[in-house]
Structure formats: structure tokens, C-alpha cells
Design a protein around this motif. Structure first.
Motif, PDB file in Angstrom:
ATOM      1  N   PHE A 182     110.926   9.725  -7.856  1.00 13.44           N
ATOM      2  CA  PHE A 182     109.853   9.124  -7.071  1.00 13.44           C
ATOM      3  C   PHE A 182     108.587   8.908  -7.904  1.00 13.44           C
ATOM      4  O   PHE A 182     107.732   8.117  -7.523  1.00 13.44           O
ATOM      5  CB  PHE A 182     109.512   9.999  -5.870  1.00 13.44           C
ATOM      6  CG  PHE A 182     110.607  10.067  -4.843  1.00 13.44           C
ATOM      7  CD1 PHE A 182     110.939   8.955  -4.088  1.00 13.44           C
ATOM      8  CD2 PHE A 182     111.298  11.236  -4.639  1.00 13.44           C
ATOM      9  CE1 PHE A 182     111.943   9.008  -3.144  1.00 13.44           C
ATOM     10  CE2 PHE A 182     112.312  11.303  -3.699  1.00 13.44           C
ATOM     11  CZ  PHE A 182     112.638  10.186  -2.948  1.00 13.44           C
ATOM     12  N   THR A 183     108.467   9.630  -9.001  1.00 12.79           N
ATOM     13  CA  THR A 183     107.255   9.543  -9.823  1.00 12.79           C
ATOM     14  C   THR A 183     107.538   8.951 -11.201  1.00 12.79           C
ATOM     15  O   THR A 183     106.982   7.915 -11.583  1.00 12.79           O
ATOM     16  CB  THR A 183     106.623  10.932  -9.977  1.00 12.79           C
ATOM     17  OG1 THR A 183     107.617  11.845 -10.498  1.00 12.79           O
ATOM     18  CG2 THR A 183     106.130  11.438  -8.627  1.00 12.79           C
ATOM     19  N   THR A 184     108.408   9.611 -11.968  1.00 11.32           N
ATOM     20  CA  THR A 184     108.679   9.172 -13.336  1.00 11.32           C
ATOM     21  C   THR A 184     109.967   8.371 -13.466  1.00 11.32           C
ATOM     22  O   THR A 184     110.257   7.851 -14.555  1.00 11.32           O
ATOM     23  CB  THR A 184     108.762  10.395 -14.269  1.00 11.32           C
ATOM     24  OG1 THR A 184     109.844  11.248 -13.844  1.00 11.32           O
ATOM     25  CG2 THR A 184     107.459  11.172 -14.232  1.00 11.32           C
ATOM     26  N   GLY A 185     110.769   8.288 -12.406  1.00 13.33           N
ATOM     27  CA  GLY A 185     112.015   7.531 -12.472  1.00 13.33           C
ATOM     28  C   GLY A 185     113.166   8.285 -13.104  1.00 13.33           C
ATOM     29  O   GLY A 185     114.198   7.683 -13.426  1.00 13.33           O
ATOM     30  N   GLU A 186     113.038   9.596 -13.278  1.00  9.18           N
ATOM     31  CA  GLU A 186     114.095  10.382 -13.908  1.00  9.18           C
ATOM     32  C   GLU A 186     115.071  10.903 -12.852  1.00  9.18           C
ATOM     33  O   GLU A 186     114.693  11.205 -11.730  1.00  9.18           O
ATOM     34  CB  GLU A 186     113.502  11.570 -14.665  1.00  9.18           C
ATOM     35  CG  GLU A 186     112.545  11.179 -15.766  1.00  9.18           C
ATOM     36  CD  GLU A 186     111.935  12.393 -16.437  1.00  9.18           C
ATOM     37  OE1 GLU A 186     112.524  13.486 -16.317  1.00  9.18           O
ATOM     38  OE2 GLU A 186     110.885  12.256 -17.074  1.00  9.18           O
ATOM     39  N   ASN A 187     116.330  11.010 -13.267  1.00  9.74           N
ATOM     40  CA  ASN A 187     117.334  11.633 -12.423  1.00  9.74           C
ATOM     41  C   ASN A 187     117.179  13.143 -12.444  1.00  9.74           C
ATOM     42  O   ASN A 187     116.605  13.719 -13.370  1.00  9.74           O
ATOM     43  CB  ASN A 187     118.747  11.257 -12.894  1.00  9.74           C
ATOM     44  CG  ASN A 187     119.204   9.929 -12.332  1.00  9.74           C
ATOM     45  OD1 ASN A 187     119.220   9.735 -11.123  1.00  9.74           O
ATOM     46  ND2 ASN A 187     119.570   9.015 -13.218  1.00  9.74           N
ATOM     47  N   ILE A 239     121.603  19.199 -11.460  1.00  6.69           N
ATOM     48  CA  ILE A 239     121.875  20.415 -10.716  1.00  6.69           C
ATOM     49  C   ILE A 239     123.339  20.786 -10.921  1.00  6.69           C
ATOM     50  O   ILE A 239     124.241  19.956 -10.752  1.00  6.69           O
ATOM     51  CB  ILE A 239     121.567  20.231  -9.213  1.00  6.69           C
ATOM     52  CG1 ILE A 239     121.918  21.484  -8.434  1.00  6.69           C
ATOM     53  CG2 ILE A 239     122.248  19.016  -8.635  1.00  6.69           C
ATOM     54  CD1 ILE A 239     121.484  21.425  -6.974  1.00  6.69           C
ATOM     55  N   PHE A 240     123.583  22.023 -11.367  1.00  4.98           N
ATOM     56  CA  PHE A 240     124.928  22.525 -11.609  1.00  4.98           C
ATOM     57  C   PHE A 240     125.717  21.588 -12.540  1.00  4.98           C
ATOM     58  O   PHE A 240     126.860  21.229 -12.264  1.00  4.98           O
ATOM     59  CB  PHE A 240     125.690  22.721 -10.292  1.00  4.98           C
ATOM     60  CG  PHE A 240     125.075  23.741  -9.385  1.00  4.98           C
ATOM     61  CD1 PHE A 240     124.568  24.936  -9.885  1.00  4.98           C
ATOM     62  CD2 PHE A 240     125.002  23.512  -8.022  1.00  4.98           C
ATOM     63  CE1 PHE A 240     124.008  25.876  -9.046  1.00  4.98           C
ATOM     64  CE2 PHE A 240     124.441  24.463  -7.164  1.00  4.98           C
ATOM     65  CZ  PHE A 240     123.941  25.635  -7.684  1.00  4.98           C
ATOM     66  N   GLN A 241     125.081  21.164 -13.642  1.00  2.00           N
ATOM     67  CA  GLN A 241     125.694  20.281 -14.635  1.00  2.00           C
ATOM     68  C   GLN A 241     126.131  18.942 -14.034  1.00  2.00           C
ATOM     69  O   GLN A 241     127.080  18.307 -14.498  1.00  2.00           O
ATOM     70  CB  GLN A 241     126.902  20.963 -15.291  1.00  2.00           C
ATOM     71  CG  GLN A 241     126.567  22.241 -16.029  1.00  2.00           C
ATOM     72  CD  GLN A 241     125.557  22.005 -17.152  1.00  2.00           C
ATOM     73  OE1 GLN A 241     125.727  21.100 -17.943  1.00  2.00           O
ATOM     74  NE2 GLN A 241     124.532  22.818 -17.220  1.00  2.00           N
ATOM     75  N   ARG A 242     125.421  18.513 -13.025  1.00  2.38           N
ATOM     76  CA  ARG A 242     125.683  17.230 -12.389  1.00  2.38           C
ATOM     77  C   ARG A 242     124.368  16.465 -12.278  1.00  2.38           C
ATOM     78  O   ARG A 242     123.302  17.064 -12.203  1.00  2.38           O
ATOM     79  CB  ARG A 242     126.309  17.417 -11.014  1.00  2.38           C
ATOM     80  CG  ARG A 242     127.738  17.975 -11.065  1.00  2.38           C
ATOM     81  CD  ARG A 242     128.196  18.421  -9.686  1.00  2.38           C
ATOM     82  NE  ARG A 242     129.615  18.745  -9.672  1.00  2.38           N
ATOM     83  CZ  ARG A 242     130.107  19.930 -10.023  1.00  2.38           C
ATOM     84  NH1 ARG A 242     129.282  20.901 -10.415  1.00  2.38           N
ATOM     85  NH2 ARG A 242     131.406  20.159  -9.974  1.00  2.38           N
ATOM     86  N   THR A 243     124.449  15.133 -12.265  1.00  2.00           N
ATOM     87  CA  THR A 243     123.265  14.281 -12.280  1.00  2.00           C
ATOM     88  C   THR A 243     123.241  13.412 -11.036  1.00  2.00           C
ATOM     89  O   THR A 243     124.264  12.828 -10.649  1.00  2.00           O
ATOM     90  CB  THR A 243     123.259  13.378 -13.531  1.00  2.00           C
ATOM     91  OG1 THR A 243     123.381  14.199 -14.698  1.00  2.00           O
ATOM     92  CG2 THR A 243     121.963  12.586 -13.616  1.00  2.00           C
ATOM     93  N   THR A 244     122.092  13.346 -10.412  1.00  2.00           N
ATOM     94  CA  THR A 244     121.947  12.500  -9.228  1.00  2.00           C
ATOM     95  C   THR A 244     121.905  11.027  -9.618  1.00  2.00           C
ATOM     96  O   THR A 244     121.572  10.674 -10.748  1.00  2.00           O
ATOM     97  CB  THR A 244     120.658  12.847  -8.466  1.00  2.00           C
ATOM     98  OG1 THR A 244     119.541  12.656  -9.342  1.00  2.00           O
ATOM     99  CG2 THR A 244     120.677  14.281  -7.985  1.00  2.00           C
ATOM    100  N   LYS A 245     122.232  10.170  -8.658  1.00  2.00           N
ATOM    101  CA  LYS A 245     122.069   8.729  -8.824  1.00  2.00           C
ATOM    102  C   LYS A 245     120.814   8.321  -8.065  1.00  2.00           C
ATOM    103  O   LYS A 245     120.813   8.236  -6.846  1.00  2.00           O
ATOM    104  CB  LYS A 245     123.296   7.987  -8.305  1.00  2.00           C
ATOM    105  CG  LYS A 245     124.513   8.137  -9.202  1.00  2.00           C
ATOM    106  CD  LYS A 245     125.608   7.158  -8.808  1.00  2.00           C
ATOM    107  CE  LYS A 245     126.765   7.229  -9.799  1.00  2.00           C
ATOM    108  NZ  LYS A 245     127.833   6.255  -9.450  1.00  2.00           N
ATOM    109  N   LYS A 246     119.756   8.065  -8.833  1.00  2.00           N
ATOM    110  CA  LYS A 246     118.453   7.858  -8.208  1.00  2.00           C
ATOM    111  C   LYS A 246     118.417   6.625  -7.315  1.00  2.00           C
ATOM    112  O   LYS A 246     117.676   6.600  -6.329  1.00  2.00           O
ATOM    113  CB  LYS A 246     117.370   7.769  -9.283  1.00  2.00           C
ATOM    114  CG  LYS A 246     117.544   6.607 -10.255  1.00  2.00           C
ATOM    115  CD  LYS A 246     116.447   6.609 -11.299  1.00  2.00           C
ATOM    116  CE  LYS A 246     116.602   5.444 -12.272  1.00  2.00           C
ATOM    117  NZ  LYS A 246     115.552   5.448 -13.305  1.00  2.00           N
TER     118      LYS A 246
END
Length: 260
Positions: free
Chosen positions: A120-125, A128-135
Motif C-alpha cells: 500500500f505504501t512502497t509497492g513491496e510484496n 510469510i512462512f517462506q511464501r510471498t503474497t501477490k500484491k
């Protein structure tokens, strides 16, 4: 003399017309008392849906992610997240219910670490638990939920104008707004569900290996579903109130007294 009397009559008629318009404008509503009571009753129903919607969107307890207890350690990890925020917790396995295979529930006391999503701020994903969100998916769910709340607020404003100013034409606009807000909240819930599935499948190949996870949706998601259904029902009720009364008279005409 005749011109002066005509001028006075025209001025008197103008004052009477303005007084009549002011009198109609000062009325509480153009609705009948029965219709006004029905509108207030449905507004109370939609207020319940609005409260549930704000409660659901404002909390982070939409889904819980839990590791399994059989990890050879005295502690285990759990997490819960929503549209805006993610919290990871380290729990003592002794506090976890004995019949539960996974760590949790996340409401148990433990060492917590909560962060707002950076996309929401920097655009980074977020990771969590070696998994990455899809922003993109998470952002879509959040934007749709906010638009749903905005449309719901517009519907509340329309109904308030109907009751206070007698603007009956806004009743149908309010009905459409409430129905649309309920539909948008349902779409937001579905998009969020897809974001959870995408998060579980995005396992990082980098060490350490990603732990196996189980997930369960929480009470906030239930509040969102309930709010959507209540808002849809409220919009349907408002729409029914805008329809003309059923022509029972044309179906069952009254018969006059028989001639003797």
C-alpha cells in the motif's frame, strides 16, 4: 386604480404560492406514515449490515495460517491476516489444545509481530512462512471493499434524504447503492480467497524449506458474508418499497349490492 388593484392581486397570489412551496418543503417527508415506518425499519436492517461490514473490513482476522505442531520444538508458529495487516505469533505448544494437529488458534497468548502490508505504501510484496503474497490480488480485494463501503455510505445518505427532505426519488437510488455495496463486498471476499490460495502456492525454493501450512477462515470473514447478505436484502426491500402497490382491486373487483 384598476392597475393598482391588479398589481395587489398578483402580489397576493405570489405570496400565497411561495407560502405553499415553503409549507411543502418543511414537511418531514412526502411518504405516508405507513411507508415512512417501513423505510425506517429497512434502514435499521441495513444499519446492522453496515456495522458488520465496517467491522469485517477494519479487522485483520480474515484467515489464520497455522504450522503443524509435530516440529520437534516446544514452540510453533501461527499467523492471521486480513486486507491491511498481517500478524505472526509464536505460541507454546503446551497452550495449544491437545486434540489439535496444527498450531493455534492465533488468539492464544504468545510473541506477536504485526506489520501493515507494504504494497500500500512502497509497492513491496509481503513474505510469510517462506511464501510471498501477490500484491495485485490483495490490492484488488482491498480496493473493492473500500468502494463497497463508499457506495454503502452513499445509500445511507440517500435514505436519510428521503426521510428528512421527502426526496422519494432517492429511495430507488438508495436501493441500488445498498444492493451494489453487498455485491461488491461478496466480490472482495472472493478475491481475497483467491489471494490466500495464491499465497499458499507461492512456495519459495530458497532455504530454509517452507513449512507445511493449514488455513482456516476466521470470524471476520463471516461478518463480511453476513454484511453482504444483509445489505443485499436491504437493497431488495427498498426496491420493493418503490414499486406501486399490487393491483388487487383489478384482480378482485368489488361487487355492488344486488338489486332485490
Amino acid at each position: 386604480m384598476m392597475m393598482w388593484s391588479n398589481f395587489l392581486m398578483q402580489e397576493e397570489n405570489r405570496r400565497r404560492a411561495e407560502a405553499g412551496r415553503r409549507g411543502r418543503g418543511q414537511g418531514l417527508s412526502g411518504l405516508s406514515p405507513e411507508q415512512e415506518g417501513k423505510v425506517k425499519l429497512v434502514l435499521l436492517l441495513t444499519a446492522v449490515g453496515a456495522t458488520l461490514a465496517v467491522l469485517a473490513v477494519g479487522t485483520e482476522f480474515w484467515v489464520e495460517l497455522n504450522t503443524f505442531k509435530a516440529n520437534g520444538s516446544a514452540v510453533c508458529d501461527a499467523a492471521h491476516l486480513g486486507l491491511w495487516k498481517m500478524c505472526t505469533k509464536r505460541l507454546w505448544q503446551a497452550d495449544v489444545p491437545a486434540g489439535r494437529e496444527t498450531c493455534g488458534p492465533a488468539e492464544l497468548p504468545g510473541e506477536a509481530n504485526c506489520t501493515y502490508f507494504k504494497f500500500f505504501t512502497t509497492g513491496e510484496n509481503a513474505r510469510i512462512f517462506q511464501r510471498t503474497t501477490k500484491k495485485e490480488v490483495n490490492l484488488a480485494a482491498a480496493v473493492i471493499a473500500v468502494v463497497g463501503l463508499a457506495v454503502m455510505a452513499l445509500g445511507c445518505l440517500c435514505i436519510i434524504m428521503v426521510l428528512s427532505k421527502g426526496a422519494e426519488f432517492l429511495l430507488r437510488v438508495g436501493a441500488v447503492c445498498f444492493g451494489l455495496s453487498g455485491l461488491l463486498l461478496l466480490v472482495s471476499l472472493e478475491v481475497f480467497r483467491h489471494s490466500v490460495q495464491a499465497l499458499l502456492q507461492s512456495v519459495s525454493p530458497e532455504p530454509p524449506p517452507a513449512p507445511a501450512l493449514a488455513y482456516e477462515y476466521s470470524w471476520s470473514l463471516g461478518c463480511g458474508v453476513g454484511a453482504s447478505l444483509v445489505l443485499l436484502l436491504g437493497g431488495l426491500c427498498f426496491l420493493l418499497l418503490t414499486l406501486p402497490p399490487w393491483p388487487w382491486g383489478s384482480l378482485c373487483p368489488k361487487q355492488g349490492p344486488r338489486a332485490t
